[in-house]
Each structure stands twice: as structure tokens, then as C-alpha cells.
Design a protein around this motif. Structure first.
Motif, PDB file in Angstrom:
ATOM      1  N   PHE A 162       0.813  -1.216   0.000  1.00  0.00           N
ATOM      2  CA  PHE A 162       0.000   0.000   0.000  1.00  0.00           C
ATOM      3  C   PHE A 162       0.845   1.264   0.000  1.00  0.00           C
ATOM      4  CE2 PHE A 162      -3.149  -3.126   1.342  1.00  0.00           C
ATOM      5  CZ  PHE A 162      -4.164  -2.828   0.435  1.00  0.00           C
ATOM      6  N   LEU A 165       1.299   1.575  -3.668  1.00  0.00           N
ATOM      7  CA  LEU A 165       0.047   1.968  -4.314  1.00  0.00           C
ATOM      8  C   LEU A 165      -0.244   3.453  -4.094  1.00  0.00           C
ATOM      9  CD1 LEU A 165      -3.281  -0.044  -4.210  1.00  0.00           C
ATOM     10  CD2 LEU A 165      -3.279   2.413  -3.813  1.00  0.00           C
ATOM     11  N   LEU A 166      -0.112   3.906  -2.862  1.00  0.00           N
ATOM     12  CA  LEU A 166      -0.456   5.288  -2.535  1.00  0.00           C
ATOM     13  C   LEU A 166       0.616   6.276  -2.983  1.00  0.00           C
ATOM     14  CD1 LEU A 166      -1.979   4.582   0.991  1.00  0.00           C
ATOM     15  CD2 LEU A 166      -3.233   5.285  -1.051  1.00  0.00           C
ATOM     16  N   SER A 167       1.780   5.773  -3.376  1.00  0.00           N
ATOM     17  CA  SER A 167       2.821   6.646  -3.906  1.00  0.00           C
ATOM     18  C   SER A 167       2.651   6.902  -5.392  1.00  0.00           C
ATOM     19  CB  SER A 167       4.210   6.017  -3.657  1.00  0.00           C
ATOM     20  OG  SER A 167       4.459   5.901  -2.274  1.00  0.00           O
ATOM     21  N   ALA A 172      -3.334   5.771  -6.709  1.00  0.00           N
ATOM     22  CA  ALA A 172      -3.870   6.264  -5.434  1.00  0.00           C
ATOM     23  C   ALA A 172      -5.199   6.980  -5.644  1.00  0.00           C
ATOM     24  CB  ALA A 172      -2.864   7.202  -4.774  1.00  0.00           C
ATOM     25  N   SER A 173      -5.280   7.770  -6.707  1.00  0.00           N
ATOM     26  CA  SER A 173      -6.524   8.481  -7.009  1.00  0.00           C
ATOM     27  C   SER A 173      -7.646   7.493  -7.304  1.00  0.00           C
ATOM     28  CB  SER A 173      -6.311   9.404  -8.206  1.00  0.00           C
ATOM     29  OG  SER A 173      -7.516  10.029  -8.575  1.00  0.00           O
ATOM     30  N   THR A 176      -8.699   5.843  -3.941  1.00  0.00           N
ATOM     31  CA  THR A 176      -9.483   6.770  -3.121  1.00  0.00           C
ATOM     32  C   THR A 176     -10.875   6.983  -3.695  1.00  0.00           C
ATOM     33  OG1 THR A 176      -7.489   7.920  -2.354  1.00  0.00           O
ATOM     34  CG2 THR A 176      -9.568   9.114  -2.196  1.00  0.00           C
ATOM     35  N   THR A 210      -8.003   9.351   1.669  1.00  0.00           N
ATOM     36  CA  THR A 210      -6.615   8.997   1.335  1.00  0.00           C
ATOM     37  C   THR A 210      -5.751   8.942   2.583  1.00  0.00           C
ATOM     38  OG1 THR A 210      -6.823  10.047  -0.839  1.00  0.00           O
ATOM     39  CG2 THR A 210      -4.599   9.636  -0.033  1.00  0.00           C
ATOM     40  N   SER A 214      -4.063   5.516   4.220  1.00  0.00           N
ATOM     41  CA  SER A 214      -2.618   5.458   4.425  1.00  0.00           C
ATOM     42  C   SER A 214      -2.290   5.091   5.867  1.00  0.00           C
ATOM     43  CB  SER A 214      -1.986   6.801   4.058  1.00  0.00           C
ATOM     44  OG  SER A 214      -0.595   6.782   4.303  1.00  0.00           O
TER      45      SER A 214
END
Length: 418
Positions: A162, A165-167, A172-173, A176, A210, A214
């Protein structure tokens, strides 16, 4: 006059993307629509326009080329590969692996969900060789505290997964937004998310989602724990608070993952992550042993669960091709197959030997894994006959419960498939 032939070659021959093929067609539209603006013939030929016969001959030659180009274009035109089917929200169908989803124009035709190489697709299909393999991109359950995605990543890998993924801003968009869509439509999941995230209000913005995702999934490293799904959406035995990501957050985690993980951007991320996690290390290990495809797939099996094959672990420690391999209680020369299959090529022998080295060590409840059974059928069954096989639709499969199938002494050549 318009110069068409060069455009045709670039567009319909060199322009065809890899893996997208060409189809028969009767249209000449592509040449016409992609033609270059008319230019003076003399400038192309490098001749003055009043050079009479030379210019006329050159024009004739150009028209022959143009006619040839039009004729070829009337025969072939590039066609896009079949697209995967998605719903009205752009989500892929539930319950599939990334290598095989129904095509948009033909539900019986299974196509990749996202772009991937042939090697990656072949590997995923081997990993998902049976229904119980559970290699769906939208998988989420309690095993090990949490198991998710087609890679069956366990809880201990969640932080790394994750964080990556969130980077990635695009992924990430998508994560979310899909989570937000679900929470807006499901009041119970929304209330549970608000409680878990300790949000001051039930009005959830995308930035708040988001940040909460995280904090709950990517910031804390949690080890795997010994729990399994209880068949009712929970864990058994019941883990203590803080031990299981799944158990702590399941009221919102399950519905969010089951929606968000069907987004093509997130499925594509899963494939890339899996390639880095499993396939790339398998390729490196293949180089160390001096082998190549399809043995790379066996080493991908090993990479996903090294504990299943201690002999391969021993072989890899040397960093070079082995001299001998221990299988079925005996040592076998790497470069020399036994007399019973003496005519095997080195590649065939290495593939069989490493396949047998991956068989379970225990004799009680012995079972060859589905992926290994699929590998034998696809890459070894044309050359080798095992002592205990099942025949399905003319194909030869090792019987999973037979330890004799893992002994090189019991193998025979497959003569013409008989």
C-alpha cells in the motif's frame, strides 16, 4: 499526386502494435485518410519538371508503388486486441484473475484484464490452475490476518504494497475514488470507516479518505498471524484487537476492496507489483542455475513460497548450476539424465528434475500442488510419462497424491503421446 505507399508501410506494417495482430479487411479508407498532402513529383524525384521522359517514367514508377500499397491495404489492416469487459462504472468483473476476464464483445473469449507480457500472463494462469487457487484481483479474506489481491499477499506485505500503491498518484486516485464511491453508497460501511479512522465527522472528503487509508494500511507493519477464514466473513480463532487488519476493519475493508480492486488501474498495479515480487526474482534465480523458460515458472512457484522446496534453496545458495540434485532420496547428476530417459535433452531433464524437486517432502497427506500439475501437463507431458497419471480431454496430468510421480527412476519417455 499523393504519396501513399510509404504511409501504408509505416501505418499498417510497422505501425501494428505487438500482440495486436492484423485482420482481413476490404477497406481502402486507411490509406486515403492517412495519406500525405500532395506534393510536386519533381521534388521527390530530384528532377526538374521539364525533364520529359525521365519524369514520366518516374511518375509511372510511383503510381505502381501507390497501387501496390492500396492493394495491400485492401487486404490487411491493423486491428486492436479484444478489450476486457467492464461494467457501467468502468470496473472489471468480480472473481477473476488479471490474465483471463471475459472480452467486451464475446463473454466466452477470455482476455487479459490489463496490459501484460505473454510471460506474465502464462505465469498467472499457472498460479491460478484450479478454482481453489483463489487468484482473484478482488480477493480479501482473513487468512494470515489479511490476504488480498490475486498475488494472495499476506498481512505482513500490506505495508509495502500500500505504500507503493499510494505513492503512485494515478493508482492512489483510483483507490481513493473507488473507496469514496462505496462509502457514499453504503451507510454501514461509511459509519465503520469513520469509527476506524477516528474522523470527527461522517462527512468524508477524498483527501480524508486517502489520509485514513494510508494510516490504517500503509504506516504500520503487522506480522502474519495464525488465523483462517471462518466461512462467515470473519476469522478463526478470533484474533485480539490490533493483530489482524482484516478483523479490525472488515465492516468497511471487504466492500471497499471488493470494489476498488476491480478498477483497471489498481489491477494493473497489482500485476506490476507481482512481477517485481515474483517474476523478476525468478528470472534472476534462473540465471544462477543456468536455466531459462519455462523453468522460470517453476522458480516463480518457488519464489512465492520458498519453504516448499528446501532442495532448490540449497541449489540457489551456490550461485551457479549444480552438479547434483537430490530428489526422491537419491542424488541425480545435473548434466546426465538417468538411463530410463537417457535421450532427454539437457533442457528437458533440468525441467523435470526441478519439477520433481518441488514435490512435497512429507509422505503423509502427500499432494502435488495444482500449479505444478498444470506445469507438467503444459511443458513436460509431451516428453515424459509418469507412473500415475490422469487423462482428461487427451491431456496427461500427474495424479496429485502419488509420490511415485516425483521419482526420476519411475519416469519413462512419452512415445508419440502413448
Amino acid at each position: 499526386m499523393q504519396v501513399l505507399f510509404a504511409v501504408f508501410v509505416k501505418k499498417t506494417v510497422f505501425g501494428c502494435p505487438v500482440l495486436k495482430g492484423c485482420r482481413l479487411a476490404s477497406a481502402r479508407d486507411e490509406v486515403v485518410s492517412n495519406s500525405i498532402t500532395a506534393v510536386d513529383d519533381s521534388s521527390i524525384l530530384g528532377q526538374a519538371p521539364d525533364n520529359g521522359l525521365l519524369v514520366m517514367k518516374s511518375k509511372l514508377a510511383l503510381w505502381v508503388l501507390v497501387g501496390f500499397g492500396v492493394a495491400l491495404t485492401a487486404t490487411f489492416s491493423c486491428a486492436a486486441a479484444p478489450k476486457p469487459g467492464t461494467d457501467a462504472n468502468g470496473l472489471l468483473p468480480a472473481g477473476h484473475n488479471p490474465a483471463a476476464v471475459p472480452a467486451a464483445d464475446d463473454a466466452k473469449n477470455m482476455v487479459p484484464a490489463v496490459e501484460m507480457s505473454h510471460e506474465t500472463r502464462e505465469a498467472i494462469l499457472l498460479f491460478d490452475a484450479a478454482a481453489e487457487s483463489d487468484r482473484e484481483y478482488d480477493l480479501i479474506n482473513c487468512l494470515d490476518g489479511m490476504t488480498f489481491g490475486f498475488g494472495n499477499w499476506p498481512q505482513a506485505e500490506a505495508k509495502q504494497f500500500f505504500n507503493g500503491l499510494l505513492s503512485d498518484l494515478g493508482v492512489a486516485s483510483a483507490f481513493t475514488n473507488r473507496a469514496g464511491e462505496l462509502l457514499e453508497a453504503d451507510s454501514q460501511a461509511k459509519a465503520a470507516f469513520v469509527r476506524s479512522a477516528k474522523l470527527p465527522t461522517s462527512s468524508i472528503s477524498r483527501p480524508a479518505i486517502t489520509k485514513a487509508l494510508s494510516e490504517m494500511l500503509a504506516e504500520k507493519q503487522r506480522p502474519n498471524i495464525k488465523v483462517t477464514p471462518n466461512g462467515r466473513g470473519g476469522c478463526q480463532p478470533l484474533p485480539k484487537a490490533g493483530a489482524s487488519i482484516y478483523q479490525d476493519y472488515k465492516e468497511w475493508l471487504r466492500p471497499v476492496f471488493q470494489r476498488a480492486f476491480r478498477d483497471p488501474a489498481i489491477v494493473s498495479y497489482q500485476v506490476r507489483y507481482w512481477e517485481d515480487d515474483v517474476l523478476s526474482p525468478a528470472r534472476e534465480k534462473a540465471k544462477r542455475l543456468g536455466v531459462a523458460a519455462p523453468v522460470t515458472y517453476l522458480l516463480a512457484f518457488y519464489q512465492s513460497n520458498p519453504g516448499q522446496a528446501p532442495e532448490i534453496t540449497r541449489l540457489l545458495k551456490t550461485g551457479k548450476p549444480p552438479r547434483e540434485v537430490t530428489v526422491a532420496g537419491a542424488s541425480w547428476k545435473w548434466d546426465t539424465p538417468p538411463k530410463n530417459i537417457a535421450n532427454s535433452t539437457p533442457e528437458q531433464w533440468h525441467s523435470l528434475l526441478l519439477w520433481q524437486a518441488m514435490c512435497p517432502a512429507k509422505k503423509v497427506h502427500f499432494r502435488i500442488r495444482n500449479r505444478n500439475i498444470a506445469y507438467f501437463e503444459k511443458f513436460l507431458s509431451a516428453d515424459f510419462k509418469l507412473p500415475d497419471e490422469a487423462i482428461k480431454q487427451g491431456k496427461f496430468y500427474p495424479k496429485a497424491s502419488s509420490a511415485r510421480n516425483c521419482d526420476p527412476r519411475a519416469v519413462r519417455p512419452r512415445d508419440g503421446g502413448k
